[in-house]
Every structure is written in structure tokens, then in C-alpha cells.
Design a protein around this motif. Structure first.
Motif, PDB file in Angstrom:
ATOM      1  N   TYR A   1      -3.021   0.499  16.191  1.00 46.17           N
ATOM      2  CA  TYR A   1      -1.624   0.664  15.837  1.00 46.17           C
ATOM      3  C   TYR A   1      -1.152   2.066  16.151  1.00 46.17           C
ATOM      4  O   TYR A   1      -1.770   3.044  15.724  1.00 46.17           O
ATOM      5  CB  TYR A   1      -1.476   0.395  14.336  1.00 46.17           C
ATOM      6  CG  TYR A   1      -0.141  -0.133  13.918  1.00 46.17           C
ATOM      7  CD1 TYR A   1       0.948   0.712  13.753  1.00 46.17           C
ATOM      8  CD2 TYR A   1       0.031  -1.489  13.664  1.00 46.17           C
ATOM      9  CE1 TYR A   1       2.168   0.213  13.359  1.00 46.17           C
ATOM     10  CE2 TYR A   1       1.254  -1.986  13.256  1.00 46.17           C
ATOM     11  CZ  TYR A   1       2.320  -1.135  13.110  1.00 46.17           C
ATOM     12  OH  TYR A   1       3.529  -1.629  12.712  1.00 46.17           O
TER      13      TYR A   1
ATOM     14  N   TYR B   1       0.869  -1.154   0.000  1.00 49.53           N
ATOM     15  CA  TYR B   1       0.000   0.000   0.000  1.00 49.53           C
ATOM     16  C   TYR B   1       0.921   1.224   0.000  1.00 49.53           C
ATOM     17  O   TYR B   1       1.925   1.242   0.708  1.00 49.53           O
ATOM     18  CB  TYR B   1      -0.897   0.019   1.233  1.00 49.53           C
ATOM     19  CG  TYR B   1      -1.822  -1.170   1.308  1.00 49.53           C
ATOM     20  CD1 TYR B   1      -1.720  -2.089   2.346  1.00 49.53           C
ATOM     21  CD2 TYR B   1      -2.786  -1.382   0.332  1.00 49.53           C
ATOM     22  CE1 TYR B   1      -2.564  -3.184   2.419  1.00 49.53           C
ATOM     23  CE2 TYR B   1      -3.629  -2.477   0.396  1.00 49.53           C
ATOM     24  CZ  TYR B   1      -3.512  -3.374   1.436  1.00 49.53           C
ATOM     25  OH  TYR B   1      -4.336  -4.458   1.500  1.00 49.53           O
TER      26      TYR B   1
ATOM     27  N   TYR C   1       7.886   8.485  15.527  1.00 52.07           N
ATOM     28  CA  TYR C   1       8.891   8.795  14.521  1.00 52.07           C
ATOM     29  C   TYR C   1       9.682  10.003  14.983  1.00 52.07           C
ATOM     30  O   TYR C   1       9.172  10.863  15.701  1.00 52.07           O
ATOM     31  CB  TYR C   1       8.254   9.148  13.172  1.00 52.07           C
ATOM     32  CG  TYR C   1       7.456   8.043  12.529  1.00 52.07           C
ATOM     33  CD1 TYR C   1       6.117   7.861  12.837  1.00 52.07           C
ATOM     34  CD2 TYR C   1       8.036   7.192  11.591  1.00 52.07           C
ATOM     35  CE1 TYR C   1       5.374   6.852  12.229  1.00 52.07           C
ATOM     36  CE2 TYR C   1       7.311   6.192  10.986  1.00 52.07           C
ATOM     37  CZ  TYR C   1       5.978   6.029  11.312  1.00 52.07           C
ATOM     38  OH  TYR C   1       5.255   5.031  10.710  1.00 52.07           O
TER      39      TYR C   1
ATOM     40  N   SER D   1       3.351   0.632   3.163  1.00 50.56           N
ATOM     41  CA  SER D   1       3.028  -0.333   4.214  1.00 50.56           C
ATOM     42  C   SER D   1       2.486  -1.585   3.533  1.00 50.56           C
ATOM     43  O   SER D   1       2.258  -1.602   2.320  1.00 50.56           O
ATOM     44  CB  SER D   1       2.014   0.219   5.203  1.00 50.56           C
ATOM     45  OG  SER D   1       0.728   0.271   4.636  1.00 50.56           O
ATOM     46  N   VAL D   2       2.274  -2.634   4.306  1.00 48.10           N
ATOM     47  CA  VAL D   2       1.725  -3.866   3.760  1.00 48.10           C
ATOM     48  C   VAL D   2       0.516  -4.274   4.578  1.00 48.10           C
ATOM     49  O   VAL D   2       0.342  -3.836   5.712  1.00 48.10           O
ATOM     50  CB  VAL D   2       2.775  -4.997   3.724  1.00 48.10           C
ATOM     51  CG1 VAL D   2       3.885  -4.634   2.758  1.00 48.10           C
ATOM     52  CG2 VAL D   2       3.316  -5.288   5.106  1.00 48.10           C
ATOM     53  N   GLY D   3      -0.299  -5.143   3.981  1.00 53.95           N
ATOM     54  CA  GLY D   3      -1.572  -5.463   4.603  1.00 53.95           C
ATOM     55  C   GLY D   3      -1.566  -6.720   5.452  1.00 53.95           C
ATOM     56  O   GLY D   3      -2.549  -7.051   6.085  1.00 53.95           O
TER      57      GLY D   3
ATOM     58  N   GLY E   1       4.042  -9.841   9.543  1.00 49.68           N
ATOM     59  CA  GLY E   1       4.494  -9.264  10.803  1.00 49.68           C
ATOM     60  C   GLY E   1       4.542  -7.756  10.813  1.00 49.68           C
ATOM     61  O   GLY E   1       4.390  -7.132  11.850  1.00 49.68           O
ATOM     62  N   SER E   2       4.725  -7.170   9.658  1.00 48.85           N
ATOM     63  CA  SER E   2       4.845  -5.711   9.625  1.00 48.85           C
ATOM     64  C   SER E   2       3.571  -5.052   9.123  1.00 48.85           C
ATOM     65  O   SER E   2       3.588  -3.909   8.678  1.00 48.85           O
ATOM     66  CB  SER E   2       6.024  -5.301   8.745  1.00 48.85           C
ATOM     67  OG  SER E   2       5.851  -5.815   7.441  1.00 48.85           O
ATOM     68  N   GLN E   3       2.465  -5.761   9.243  1.00 54.60           N
ATOM     69  CA  GLN E   3       1.200  -5.180   8.776  1.00 54.60           C
ATOM     70  C   GLN E   3       0.943  -3.828   9.419  1.00 54.60           C
ATOM     71  O   GLN E   3       1.036  -3.669  10.628  1.00 54.60           O
ATOM     72  CB  GLN E   3       0.051  -6.115   9.132  1.00 54.60           C
ATOM     73  CG  GLN E   3      -1.313  -5.571   8.766  1.00 54.60           C
ATOM     74  CD  GLN E   3      -2.416  -6.521   9.168  1.00 54.60           C
ATOM     75  OE1 GLN E   3      -2.151  -7.671   9.464  1.00 54.60           O
ATOM     76  NE2 GLN E   3      -3.630  -6.056   9.190  1.00 54.60           N
ATOM     77  N   GLY E   4       0.627  -2.855   8.582  1.00 54.02           N
ATOM     78  CA  GLY E   4       0.309  -1.536   9.094  1.00 54.02           C
ATOM     79  C   GLY E   4       1.510  -0.689   9.435  1.00 54.02           C
ATOM     80  O   GLY E   4       1.354   0.478   9.771  1.00 54.02           O
ATOM     81  N   ASN E   5       2.714  -1.237   9.341  1.00 49.51           N
ATOM     82  CA  ASN E   5       3.894  -0.465   9.677  1.00 49.51           C
ATOM     83  C   ASN E   5       4.264   0.447   8.515  1.00 49.51           C
ATOM     84  O   ASN E   5       4.528  -0.021   7.419  1.00 49.51           O
ATOM     85  CB  ASN E   5       5.040  -1.433   9.992  1.00 49.51           C
ATOM     86  CG  ASN E   5       6.120  -0.768  10.799  1.00 49.51           C
ATOM     87  OD1 ASN E   5       5.904   0.280  11.369  1.00 49.51           O
ATOM     88  ND2 ASN E   5       7.287  -1.376  10.829  1.00 49.51           N
ATOM     89  N   LEU E   6       4.271   1.733   8.751  1.00 56.40           N
ATOM     90  CA  LEU E   6       4.443   2.729   7.697  1.00 56.40           C
ATOM     91  C   LEU E   6       5.916   3.137   7.617  1.00 56.40           C
ATOM     92  O   LEU E   6       6.470   3.636   8.596  1.00 56.40           O
ATOM     93  CB  LEU E   6       3.566   3.930   8.013  1.00 56.40           C
ATOM     94  CG  LEU E   6       3.132   4.849   6.883  1.00 56.40           C
ATOM     95  CD1 LEU E   6       2.380   4.088   5.824  1.00 56.40           C
ATOM     96  CD2 LEU E   6       2.279   5.969   7.442  1.00 56.40           C
ATOM     97  N   ILE E   7       6.522   2.913   6.436  1.00 55.62           N
ATOM     98  CA  ILE E   7       7.927   3.258   6.215  1.00 55.62           C
ATOM     99  C   ILE E   7       7.986   4.435   5.258  1.00 55.62           C
ATOM    100  O   ILE E   7       7.402   4.398   4.175  1.00 55.62           O
ATOM    101  CB  ILE E   7       8.702   2.065   5.622  1.00 55.62           C
ATOM    102  CG1 ILE E   7       8.545   0.841   6.518  1.00 55.62           C
ATOM    103  CG2 ILE E   7      10.172   2.430   5.435  1.00 55.62           C
ATOM    104  CD1 ILE E   7       9.087   1.011   7.916  1.00 55.62           C
TER     105      ILE E   7
END
Lengths: 116, 113
Positions: free
Chosen positions: B31, A32, B35, A94-96, A99-105
Motif C-alpha cells: 500500500y 484502527y 498526501y 484506518s480499517v482492516g 474497500g478502504s482497508q489500510g487507507n489512512l485518514i
């Protein structure tokens, strides 16, 4: 792991000119993608997002972005820049699931200047 | 009104003096993240939490602690601040699904002298 690369830390355009801010992503699963804008001394505001529906996404203030899987890109465009568009723009992924679901990079940001 | 509230907005402190930056959201989001934003480096994630009592390190966790005892609150703790932690800090929350956008607080500008 996901990552985002924004090409160009500073972009300068004339008022009325095309705005093009570049973003490439890396993701092992369907991503996403988001564009956020930060005006001086303010927090981040969502411009638009891609969530696997239409590949051309329209956002606020006349901005749009196109998801191109073959190029792993999600570039932000606006046909005609306004002075009020001067701000810093961040691309994020991010991915849906997983383990990193919802983690925004986030990418490192592109500062847009608009000349009169 | 849906919002993420951070306090304080501005803070100047001295090296080694423990401090806490609070973050609260009223959207029942699972969540939450912290940052830090530094010129030329974009936003780097410090810690995130997927739900109550579930936290994990982000990219730059050294020197920071967090806790998530309640769903709405996610404080950031600097046990012994150092000058290299001078930065602009943002708290964010999402519903926890990858497709939903994050809501950000207004930021906390921290200076450690």
C-alpha cells in the motif's frame, strides 16, 4: 466512510503540566487508530496505535491514549509536558477490511506549544 | 534500513511545467499513498495504490496523476502545475493491513510560481 476530528488546532501548556489532545473518530466498522507527531521541518513519526487489543495504549516519549468506543474518542495524554514535546500532532483512522482497508485518514492536526 | 525516499526535497517551478516527484520504499509494502499538507487543513490524501497497477483517487486528486508499475515506486505527476498546488507533499507506505502503521517520506516542499 471514516473520518477524524481533532478538537483545537492549537494547544498551549506549561512545562510539567498535563497534555491532553482530543480526537474523535467516525467509522462504520471497527477502526484502527493512530497518533503521529511531526516536529518542525520533519516527516511524520508514529507515536502509538490502537489495534483492538488493549484500550489503553502506551506509546513513545511517555504518551498514551485511551480508546473509548462509547464516546468514539481516542484522546492523547502525557502527564508532564517537556519543551521537546512542542510539535504538531495528528490523529488518524484506518480499517482492516473492505474497500478502504489500510487507507489512512488524518485529522487536521493540533499544534502543541510548551511554555517554560 | 527500512525507509521511504522522496525526491526532490525542495522544488521551485513555474506554472505549466510538468514535474514528477518520485517515491520509493524498500519494505515490500503493498500500500502506498500521496498526501499534501497545508496549514490548517492537515494531511489530505491525493491518491493511493493498493498494489501494482491498482490506484484510486483520494480526497484531492484534481491536477495530479500517479502510476504504480513496480511495487517499490509510486511517482506523483503534475502535468501542468498551478500555484494552488504549492504545498508540502508526503509519500507513505504500509503493509496494506489496516492495523499497521504508515511509514512516511521526509516530504517534498513544492512551490509553483
Amino acid at each position: 466512510a471514516q473520518s477524524v476530528t481533532q478538537l483545537g488546532s492549537h494547544v498551549s501548556v506549561s512545562e510539567g503540566a498535563l497534555v491532553l489532545l482530543r480526537c474523535n473518530y467516525s467509522s462504520s466498522v471497527p477502526p484502527y487508530l493512530f497518533w503521529y507527531v511531526q516536529y518542525p521541518n520533519q516527516g511524520l513519526q508514529l507515536l502509538l496505535k490502537y489495534t483492538s487489543a488493549a484500550t489503553l495504549v502506551k506509546g513513545i516519549n511517555g504518551f498514551e491514549a485511551e480508546f473509548k468506543k462509547s464516546e468514539t474518542s481516542f484522546h492523547l495524554t502525557k502527564p508532564s509536558a517537556h519543551m521537546s514535546d512542542a510539535a504538531e500532532y495528528f490523529c488518524a483512522v484506518s480499517v482492516g477490511y473492505g474497500g478502504s482497508q489500510g487507507n489512512l485518514i488524518f485529522g487536521k492536526g493540533t499544534k502543541l506549544s510548551v511554555k517554560p | 534500513e527500512a525507509q521511504v525516499t522522496q525526491n526532490p526535497r525542495y522544488l521551485i517551478t513555474v506554472t505549466g511545467k510538468k514535474l514528477t516527484v518520485t517515491c520509493s520504499q524498500n519494505m515490500n509494502h503493498e500500500y502506498m499513498s500521496w498526501y499534501r499538507q497545508d496549514p490548517g487543513l492537515g494531511l489530505r490524501q491525493i491518491y493511493y495504490s493498493m498494489n501494482v497497477e491498482v490506484t484510486d483517487k483520494g480526497d484531492v486528486p484534481e491536477g495530479y496523476k500517479v502510476s504504480r508499475k513496480e511495487k517499490r515506486n509510486f511517482p506523483l505527476i503534475l502535468e501542468s502545475p498551478s500555484p494552488n498546488q504549492t504545498s508540502l507533499y508526503f509519500c507513505a507506505s504500509t503493509r496494506g493491513q489496516g492495523s499497521t502503521e504508515a511509514f512516511f517520506g521526509q516530504g517534498t516542499r513544492l512551490t509553483v510560481v
